[in-house]
Design an enzyme around this catalytic site. Structure first.
Site, PDB file in Angstrom:
ATOM      1  N   LYS A  17     -13.002  -3.030 -21.695  1.00  0.00           N
ATOM      2  CA  LYS A  17     -12.663  -2.193 -20.537  1.00  0.00           C
ATOM      3  C   LYS A  17     -13.730  -2.344 -19.450  1.00  0.00           C
ATOM      4  O   LYS A  17     -14.804  -2.905 -19.683  1.00  0.00           O
ATOM      5  CB  LYS A  17     -12.562  -0.734 -20.963  1.00  0.00           C
ATOM      6  CG  LYS A  17     -13.868  -0.148 -21.490  1.00  0.00           C
ATOM      7  CD  LYS A  17     -13.695   1.271 -21.964  1.00  0.00           C
ATOM      8  CE  LYS A  17     -15.026   1.842 -22.485  1.00  0.00           C
ATOM      9  NZ  LYS A  17     -14.899   3.237 -22.932  1.00  0.00           N
ATOM     10  N   TYR A  39     -38.780   2.954   2.288  1.00  0.00           N
ATOM     11  CA  TYR A  39     -38.488   4.242   2.899  1.00  0.00           C
ATOM     12  C   TYR A  39     -39.334   5.373   2.311  1.00  0.00           C
ATOM     13  O   TYR A  39     -39.547   5.446   1.104  1.00  0.00           O
ATOM     14  CB  TYR A  39     -37.016   4.591   2.713  1.00  0.00           C
ATOM     15  CG  TYR A  39     -36.060   3.635   3.387  1.00  0.00           C
ATOM     16  CD1 TYR A  39     -36.076   3.447   4.766  1.00  0.00           C
ATOM     17  CD2 TYR A  39     -35.125   2.927   2.644  1.00  0.00           C
ATOM     18  CE1 TYR A  39     -35.189   2.583   5.378  1.00  0.00           C
ATOM     19  CE2 TYR A  39     -34.226   2.059   3.249  1.00  0.00           C
ATOM     20  CZ  TYR A  39     -34.270   1.885   4.624  1.00  0.00           C
ATOM     21  OH  TYR A  39     -33.383   1.027   5.229  1.00  0.00           O
TER      22      TYR A  39
END
Length: 376
Positions: A35, A263
Site C-alpha cells: 500500500k 531561517y
C-alpha cells in the site's frame, strides 16, 4: 549518481527480506503489503520482488491501488481492505481482487456488485478485535457472517478469509485481541463458513507472537528492511534497508564563528566552519523537525544537519572536511554501509521509520536496482 537527488531502491533486498522472513515465520501463506505506493518505494516494483522472494499474496489499502497493480500485469492474489462509500466493488470483482469487508452494508454492496458483473465476489471479512478502527463489531458478527454465508450459498460471494489487526500495545493487549479473533473464527464456522485464510499479524507480531500467525501473516515494514521494534534494529532481525535517500552537495560555504544558519537562526556556528548545502527539503519528505538532530553521510563520514530544514534544502556542518560541490550526501540507508538509518532520522524527528520512508516525495526520482523477476 547522476541525478541531483534520488532514492535508490534495492529490489534484491526486498526479495531477500521476504525470503528471510518467510523462513523465520513459516506460515502457509505470506502477504506482502505494498500500500501507499509500496511504502514510498514503488508498488509495482516491490510487488514483483516480493513475489520473487516467496510471497503469495499482495495487500493494499484501497481498490485504486489494487487496480494499478492489475494494470501493470500483476495477477497474484490481491486484497484491498479500506473502502469509501462509493468504492467501485464491481471493478475490483472483475479484476479478481479480494474485497476486505467491514460491515453489513459492504457485504450487501459486494453481493450486489457481483450480481451486476455476473461473477462471484471473493471477499474477506474484517473483524473488530480491539483496535477500534474499521471492522465488524463483535455484536454484529453473527449477522454479518450469517449474511455472508447466505450469499455464499447462492454463489454471489466466496468468503475466502477472516482477518483483523493488532494494536501492538502490550503482550496482554495482543493476547486479548487473539482471544477475540479466535471467537470470531468460531463464529464464522458456526455461520457455516469454511475459512481458508485467517490473518491477524503484521511484521511485529509475526516475528514475536507465534500465536498470532494463523494461516497467513501480512508483512509490511519488514520487507522494506525496517524494524517494527524500538528495542531491536533491522540488522539484528537479519533485514537490509531497501531505500537509500541521497543527493549531491549543491553549494559549499565557509562561515565565521557566530554566523546564523537558515531561517530564524536556530543554529549559529560555534567556530569558523564549512557548510554544505543539500538540495532536499520538507517538500521531498525530509522532516522539518529533524533540524539540529539528524545526521547525513558524506564521503564516508557523518555530519550534523544544522538550522531549519527548508522546503527544498538544508545545511550540514562539515567543519574543516574537504567537501565539494557534487559530493554524494546520504541521508539514510542501510546501517551496514555506515550511513544513518531511517530509524535514526525518525528518532531525530520525534517519529518512526515508517513515517520517514513513506514521506519521500514524488519530486525525488526512484532508481531501481534489479532483483530476480523484478523489473526496473
Amino acid at each position: 549518481m547522476t541525478d541531483f537527488r534520488e532514492a535508490v531502491i534495492d529490489l534484491g533486498a526486498v526479495q531477500a527480506n521476504v525470503a528471510h522472513l518467510r523462513n523465520l515465520i513459516g506460515t502457509r501463506h505470506t502477504m506482502a503489503v505494498v500500500k501507499a505506493n509500496g511504502y514510498g518505494h514503488g508498488a509495482v516494483q516491490v510487488a514483483r520482488a516480493a513475489l520473487a522472494g516467496g510471497a503469495d499474496w499482495l495487500g493494499v489499502a484501497d481498490i485504486d491501488e489494487a487496480l494499478a497493480l492489475r494494470a501493470a500485469g500483476i495477477d497474484a492474489p490481491l486484497l484491498a481492505w479500506l473502502h469509501g462509500p462509493d468504492a467501485d466493488f464491481a471493478a475490483a470483482i472483475s479484476a479478481d481482487i479480494d474485497l476486505g469487508l467491514s460491515s453489513e452494508t459492504q457485504v450487501r454492496r459486494a453481493a450486489d456488485a457481483a450480481t451486476a458483473v455476473g461473477r462471484t465476489a471473493s471477499v474477506q471479512i474484517k473483524l473488530e478485535t480491539g483496535l477500534n478502527r474499521n471492522g465488524v463489531d463483535e455484536s454484529d458478527w453473527a449477522t454479518v457472517l450469517g449474511l455472508s454465508a447466505a450469499f455464499e450459498r447462492v454463489g454471489r460471494l466466496r468468503v475466502r478469509g477472516v482477518f483483523s489487526h493488532l494494536a501492538n500495545t502490550s503482550p496482554e493487549d495482543d493476547l486479548a485481541a487473539i482471544a477475540s479473533f479466535d471467537r470470531g473464527l468460531a463464529a464464522a464456522t458456526a455461520a457455516g463458513l469454511t475459512v481458508d485464510l485467517a490473518h491477524l499479524a503484521s511484521t511485529a507480531a509475526a516475528l514475536r507472537l507465534p500465536a498470532a500467525r494463523y494461516s497467513m501473516v501480512r508483512l509490511g515494514i519488514g520487507i522494506y528492511g525496517q524494524s517494527p521494534f524500538a528495542d531491536e534494529d533491522a540488522a539484528a532481525l537479519g533485514l537490509s534497508a531497501v531505500m537509500t535517500l541521497r543527493a549531491r552537495v549543491a553549494a559549499v560555504r565557509r562561515v565565521a564563528a557566530g554566523a546564523g544558519v537558515s531561517y530564524d537562526y536556530l543554529w549559529r556556528a560555534a567556530d569558523d566552519t564549512t557548510l554544505a548545502l543539500v538540495p532536499l527539503g520538507y517538500a521531498d519528505g525530509v522532516p522539518r523537525q529533524a533540524m539540529n538532530a539528524a545526521r547525513v553521510a558524506i564521503n564516508g563520514t557523518q555530519y550534523p544537519v544544522v538550522g531549519r530544514v527548508a522546503m527544498d534544502q538544508f545545511l550540514v556542518d562539515v567543519g574543516t572536511a574537504p567537501v565539494a560541490v557534487g559530493d554524494v550526501v546520504v541521508l539514510f540507508g542501510d546501517a551496514a554501509a555506515g550511513v544513518p538509518t531511517a530509524a535514526e532520522w525518525g528518532a531525530a524527528a520525534g517519529t518512526i521509520n515508517y513515517d520517514i520512508i513513506t514521506r519521500v516525495g514524488a519530486r525525488v526520482p526512484r532508481r531501481y536496482l534489479a532483483a530476480d523477476a523484478a523489473e526496473q
